[in-house]
Each structure stands twice: as structure tokens, then as C-alpha cells.
Design a protein around this motif. Structure first.
Motif, PDB file in Angstrom:
ATOM      1  N   ILE A 230       0.834  -1.207   0.000  1.00 46.08           N
ATOM      2  CA  ILE A 230       0.000   0.000   0.000  1.00 46.08           C
ATOM      3  C   ILE A 230       0.868   1.257   0.000  1.00 46.08           C
ATOM      4  O   ILE A 230       2.035   1.227   0.390  1.00 46.08           O
ATOM      5  CB  ILE A 230      -0.938   0.042   1.221  1.00 46.08           C
ATOM      6  N   HIS A 231       0.280   2.356  -0.438  1.00 48.60           N
ATOM      7  CA  HIS A 231       0.872   3.678  -0.224  1.00 48.60           C
ATOM      8  C   HIS A 231       0.488   4.120   1.186  1.00 48.60           C
ATOM      9  O   HIS A 231      -0.668   3.965   1.588  1.00 48.60           O
ATOM     10  CB  HIS A 231       0.366   4.688  -1.250  1.00 48.60           C
ATOM     11  N   ILE A 232       1.439   4.668   1.922  1.00 50.14           N
ATOM     12  CA  ILE A 232       1.142   5.044   3.303  1.00 50.14           C
ATOM     13  C   ILE A 232       0.939   6.552   3.423  1.00 50.14           C
ATOM     14  O   ILE A 232       1.530   7.332   2.662  1.00 50.14           O
ATOM     15  CB  ILE A 232       2.235   4.571   4.284  1.00 50.14           C
ATOM     16  N   PRO A 233       0.110   7.006   4.372  1.00 47.54           N
ATOM     17  CA  PRO A 233      -0.087   8.442   4.591  1.00 47.54           C
ATOM     18  C   PRO A 233       1.201   9.118   5.046  1.00 47.54           C
ATOM     19  O   PRO A 233       2.093   8.473   5.617  1.00 47.54           O
ATOM     20  CB  PRO A 233      -1.141   8.497   5.697  1.00 47.54           C
ATOM     21  N   GLU A 234       1.283  10.409   4.837  1.00 48.25           N
ATOM     22  CA  GLU A 234       2.499  11.156   5.162  1.00 48.25           C
ATOM     23  C   GLU A 234       2.806  11.157   6.652  1.00 48.25           C
ATOM     24  O   GLU A 234       3.967  11.284   7.049  1.00 48.25           O
ATOM     25  CB  GLU A 234       2.377  12.601   4.654  1.00 48.25           C
ATOM     26  N   TYR A 235       1.784  11.037   7.506  1.00 47.90           N
ATOM     27  CA  TYR A 235       2.041  11.121   8.944  1.00 47.90           C
ATOM     28  C   TYR A 235       2.721   9.870   9.504  1.00 47.90           C
ATOM     29  O   TYR A 235       3.209   9.884  10.628  1.00 47.90           O
ATOM     30  CB  TYR A 235       0.753  11.414   9.711  1.00 47.90           C
ATOM     31  N   LEU A 236       2.753   8.790   8.750  1.00 52.12           N
ATOM     32  CA  LEU A 236       3.353   7.562   9.253  1.00 52.12           C
ATOM     33  C   LEU A 236       4.869   7.573   9.082  1.00 52.12           C
ATOM     34  O   LEU A 236       5.390   8.087   8.097  1.00 52.12           O
ATOM     35  CB  LEU A 236       2.777   6.342   8.532  1.00 52.12           C
ATOM     36  N   LYS A 237       5.536   6.973  10.041  1.00 50.20           N
ATOM     37  CA  LYS A 237       6.981   6.785   9.972  1.00 50.20           C
ATOM     38  C   LYS A 237       7.242   5.338   9.582  1.00 50.20           C
ATOM     39  O   LYS A 237       6.739   4.413  10.217  1.00 50.20           O
ATOM     40  CB  LYS A 237       7.617   7.088  11.335  1.00 50.20           C
ATOM     41  N   GLU A 238       8.019   5.129   8.543  1.00 53.93           N
ATOM     42  CA  GLU A 238       8.248   3.755   8.090  1.00 53.93           C
ATOM     43  C   GLU A 238       9.074   2.971   9.103  1.00 53.93           C
ATOM     44  O   GLU A 238       9.854   3.538   9.874  1.00 53.93           O
ATOM     45  CB  GLU A 238       8.950   3.745   6.730  1.00 53.93           C
ATOM     46  N   ARG A 239       8.863   1.677   9.118  1.00 53.68           N
ATOM     47  CA  ARG A 239       9.607   0.804  10.014  1.00 53.68           C
ATOM     48  C   ARG A 239      11.084   0.796   9.664  1.00 53.68           C
ATOM     49  O   ARG A 239      11.466   0.992   8.509  1.00 53.68           O
ATOM     50  CB  ARG A 239       9.095  -0.631   9.910  1.00 53.68           C
ATOM     51  N   ALA A 240      11.919   0.520  10.677  1.00 55.26           N
ATOM     52  CA  ALA A 240      13.338   0.304  10.411  1.00 55.26           C
ATOM     53  C   ALA A 240      13.476  -0.921   9.505  1.00 55.26           C
ATOM     54  O   ALA A 240      12.768  -1.916   9.674  1.00 55.26           O
ATOM     55  CB  ALA A 240      14.080   0.076  11.728  1.00 55.26           C
ATOM     56  N   ASN A 241      14.349  -0.823   8.529  1.00 58.13           N
ATOM     57  CA  ASN A 241      14.609  -1.927   7.596  1.00 58.13           C
ATOM     58  C   ASN A 241      13.352  -2.350   6.828  1.00 58.13           C
ATOM     59  O   ASN A 241      13.192  -3.530   6.485  1.00 58.13           O
ATOM     60  CB  ASN A 241      15.196  -3.139   8.343  1.00 58.13           C
ATOM     61  N   SER A 242      12.475  -1.379   6.574  1.00 58.09           N
ATOM     62  CA  SER A 242      11.267  -1.706   5.815  1.00 58.09           C
ATOM     63  C   SER A 242      11.627  -2.013   4.364  1.00 58.09           C
ATOM     64  O   SER A 242      12.615  -1.518   3.821  1.00 58.09           O
ATOM     65  CB  SER A 242      10.261  -0.563   5.869  1.00 58.09           C
ATOM     66  N   ILE A 243      10.816  -2.850   3.745  1.00 62.44           N
ATOM     67  CA  ILE A 243      11.007  -3.237   2.349  1.00 62.44           C
ATOM     68  C   ILE A 243       9.908  -2.573   1.534  1.00 62.44           C
ATOM     69  O   ILE A 243       8.727  -2.615   1.907  1.00 62.44           O
ATOM     70  CB  ILE A 243      10.950  -4.766   2.201  1.00 62.44           C
ATOM     71  N   THR A 244      10.277  -1.943   0.430  1.00 65.40           N
ATOM     72  CA  THR A 244       9.298  -1.265  -0.415  1.00 65.40           C
ATOM     73  C   THR A 244       9.270  -1.881  -1.804  1.00 65.40           C
ATOM     74  O   THR A 244      10.219  -2.539  -2.238  1.00 65.40           O
ATOM     75  CB  THR A 244       9.605   0.237  -0.526  1.00 65.40           C
ATOM     76  N   HIS A 245       8.163  -1.639  -2.497  1.00 65.58           N
ATOM     77  CA  HIS A 245       7.993  -2.146  -3.859  1.00 65.58           C
ATOM     78  C   HIS A 245       7.219  -1.105  -4.653  1.00 65.58           C
ATOM     79  O   HIS A 245       6.050  -0.840  -4.373  1.00 65.58           O
ATOM     80  CB  HIS A 245       7.241  -3.482  -3.833  1.00 65.58           C
TER      81      HIS A 245
END
Length: 394
Positions: A171-186
């Protein structure tokens, strides 16, 4: 005289204790904090508990004007599963290109309203699905599983040929969220893991959406009113939102009852034998967490947090994120045996509560769950009872 008073007080205290209700066993309730919290974390847990379970919204406190429930605890009594009365209705999205009915109140139906307002109605032509509110416990453990571990469980091309091909919901995440450490994106999308379709990224995302979509309460994170669609002043503070997130994150994991019972042990063996454990993965391990009590812990949720195609019988024609209409996130099974306590004395299982028994829920599995459903059908009555007894012990 003083000695007599002291003696009388002791006798009275002992007598009163005999009539005081016994504290429930820890394995019989879902509420309560995870062990090992700091003093500060424990205080925040208590503040979040009050905000979640005791705060009832009224129009004067910002409720609505259209809404589903008046409090968090309304949908999650005792932190357990919801009841048909509190079922959510999502509508307006049939594929990954987005919701086609945002202009008509999507993605969630607010079927109740305060005085002088009319509740929403499903717009013509909108596909929809009903979502039973889930249990809340152990969410912090699920939140702390690494993206890499979820990717390792996924098998989108079914390379092992077992007919099961779990995939993450990107999913696309809202701007207010902080991504997890070592998150994987696609392609700019992130792995989500909460909700029936795994469409919420983390517990802040889930909580902000619940305040806004379930109770019509705006926050600095989501300032748009569900009725007017206009940006208005926050009706709940950032601190309260974070307290609730911390509460949800630090609720204990459900405790299995009678794990050493011979019938329960045999039931677990059957559960694995008919391949239920391929999606309802028994054991996971958390990664690093800012809450030490959740960091690098082994736990037993019976889920892989991935999407699976459950066949045409569970295809509601509605989706979220990249999920297809027949794909559902594997629900954790821990706490299953306590579900009836919060559901009025009977089960309402699967994503929409249509199954009124564990056996019925198993038999309604199709698609990637068909082989397990078939395996259950082929068991004799005694073995079916053993498997169900195991599930009710969770």
C-alpha cells in the motif's frame, strides 16, 4: 481495647475476602499488559486503556455527526472480537486502482447519526463487504515482525507447488506515518499487515482510521470530517491517539489454555497434518522494537499476516490496497477460544461473522484453504472434535 479493635478488623477483613470475587485467571481474559514494561510505559498503557475502554464520545465531544460506534470499546468488548451489531461495512473498491465512491462517503459506511442528521446509505452500484471487528491482544508482537520475515513466508508463484501462495498487501502510506526500520518497499508501496485485507500499515494507521471512520472523530493526523469532508480542528489530541496506540501495542498475547491436554496435543497434530499451519503459522519471532518487552520475542499467533485467495465463496467484490476481492489476510487464531465471551455467547467467525461455529468456518474455506477444508471433512468425528478442542484452547 486497641488489641480488640485490631483483632476485630482482621476478622472482618478475612470475612470480606471470602465474599470478594476471585480475580479471573490470566488465560481466561484478553486484557492486560505484556510483561516487562517500564514504569513510564505502564502509565501510558493505563492512559490508553482509559481512552480506549472508558471514553464514550457524544456530539459535545465530537462524535459524528455520522458514525458507527461511540467508543473504541464498543467494537472490542474486553479487547475481544466484535458482534454483528458493530460490524463495519466497507464499499467502493473493486480492484487496485482505488476507491470509486470516495465522493459518496467511501470507504466506510457510517450507518448511524446524531440527532438531526441522516445516516449514510450504500450508494447504488457499490460493491461492499462487512468486516467483523477483530480481537486486539498481542498486536504489538505482530507489529514488530520484520518485513523480511513476512517476505520469507510469501510464495506468490507457489514455487513449492503446495497450492498456497501467500502475498503481502502493498500500500501507499499516509504522510504522517513513519516507516519501520529496515522496511522493504515495492514501487513506492509498503507492506501492510493489519485489518481484514491487511490494508493498515501499523497501529497508528489503524487507530487514526478508527477514530475518523468509526466515530467521526478528527485528529491532527486525519483532520477531515467524514460528513462534510472539510478540514476541521482536531477532536482528539495527539497524546490520546499515541496513548491508545501504546495500549494496543503493549496488550499481552493470549495465553493458551490446557496446552498439555492429550486431546489438545492430538488436535494440534491434526491441524498441522491437514495443512492448516501453512497459513496459520504457529510460531513467529519479533525483530527489534523500541519497546524492549516486544523485542526479539518468540510468540505463537497462528498467522502469516499474508493475503490468500479464499475462493469464490468468500469473494465479496470489495478490496483494499493491492489485494484482490477474494484475498483475505490470515487472521491470527490465538484467543479464538475466548471469542464467544465478547460475542454474546456464540461465535461469529470469518471476516464478516457468517460462520457460527469453528467447524462451519473451516468448511467455508475455499481457494488456497480448500485442501485444509477437504482434509477436515475426511477426519472421523473423534478427530474433528480433537482439532476443534485444540483451536478452542488457543
Amino acid at each position: 481495647m486497641a488489641i480488640g479493635c485490631i483483632t476485630a478488623s482482621i476478622i472482618l477483613l478475612v470475612a470480606c475476602e471470602k465474599f470478594m470475587p476471585q480475580a479471573p485467571a490470566e488465560d481466561s481474559i484478553l486484557d492486560g499488559p505484556v510483561e516487562g514494561l517500564t514504569a513510564e510505559q505502564s502509565l501510558q498503557f493505563l492512559r490508553g486503556d482509559v481512552a480506549f475502554n472508558d471514553e464514550v464520545f457524544t456530539p459535545e465531544k465530537g462524535l459524528g455527526p455520522i458514525f458507527v460506534a461511540t467508543s473504541c470499546g464498543t467494537c472490542h468488548a474486553g479487547d475481544g472480537k466484535g458482534h454483528p451489531f458493530t460490524t463495519l461495512t466497507r464499499f467502493g473498491q473493486t480492484d487496485s486502482t482505488g476507491n470509486k465512491f470516495l465522493h459518496a462517503g467511501g470507504p466506510q459506511l457510517q450507518q448511524r447519526a446524531v440527532y438531526h442528521y441522516q445516516p449514510e446509505q450504500l450508494p447504488a452500484g457499490a460493491t461492499f463487504s462487512r468486516f467483523m471487528p477483530p480481537a486486539n491482544t498481542g498486536l504489538g508482537f505482530l507489529d514488530a515482525v520484520t518485513d523480511a520475515d513476512l517476505i520469507a513466508l510469501a510464495d506468490p508463484l507457489d514455487l513449492d507447488g503446495d497450492g498456497i501462495s501467500g502475498v503481502p498487501n502493498w500500500i501507499h502510506i499516509p504522510e504522517y506515518l513513519k516507516e519501520r526500520a529496515n522496511s522493504i518497499t515495492h514501487n513506492g508501496r509498503y507492506i501492510a499487515r493489519f485489518g481484514k485485507k491487511a490494508a493498515a500499515y501499523d497501529l497508528l494507521h489503524q487507530t487514526v482510521n478508527a477514530y475518523n471512520q468509526d466515530m467521526g472523530i478528527t485528529s491532527a493526523y486525519e483532520p477531515y470530517d467524514t460528513y462534510s469532508h472539510l478540514e476541521i480542528d482536531p477532536e482528539v489530541s495527539n497524546q490520546t491517539v499515541i496513548d491508545v496506540v501504546t495500549y494496543l501495542k503493549t496488550l499481552k498475547a493470549p495465553i493458551q489454555r490446557t496446552p498439555n491436554d492429550v486431546e489438545v496435543v492430538a488436535g494440534k497434530k491434526l491441524f498441522m497434518q491437514i495443512s492448516c499451519g501453512k497459513c496459520h503459522v504457529p510460531e513467529m519471532t519479533t525483530g527489534p522494537s523500541t519497546i524492549n518487552a516486544l523485542s526479539h520475542k518468540v510468540f505463537f499467533p497462528y498467522t502469516d499476516l499474508l493475503l490468500h485467495d479464499m475462493g469464490p465463496g468468500l469473494d465479496d467484490g470489495y478490496t483494499e490496497g493491492m489485494a484482490t476481492t477474494a484475498e483475505w489476510r490470515t487472521p491470527p487464531l490465538w484467543g479464538l477460544g475466548l471469542s464467544k465471551k465478547s460475542q454474546g455467547g456464540q461465535y461469529f467467525l470469518l471476516h464478516d461473522g457468517r460462520a457460527h461455529s469453528i467447524e462451519e468456518a473451516i468448511l467455508l474455506h475455499g481457494g488456497e484453504g480448500q485442501q485444509s477444508s477437504n482434509g477436515f471433512r475426511q477426519l472421523n468425528t473423534a478427530d474433528k472434535n480433537r482439532l476443534i478442542k485444540f483451536l478452542e484452547s488457543l
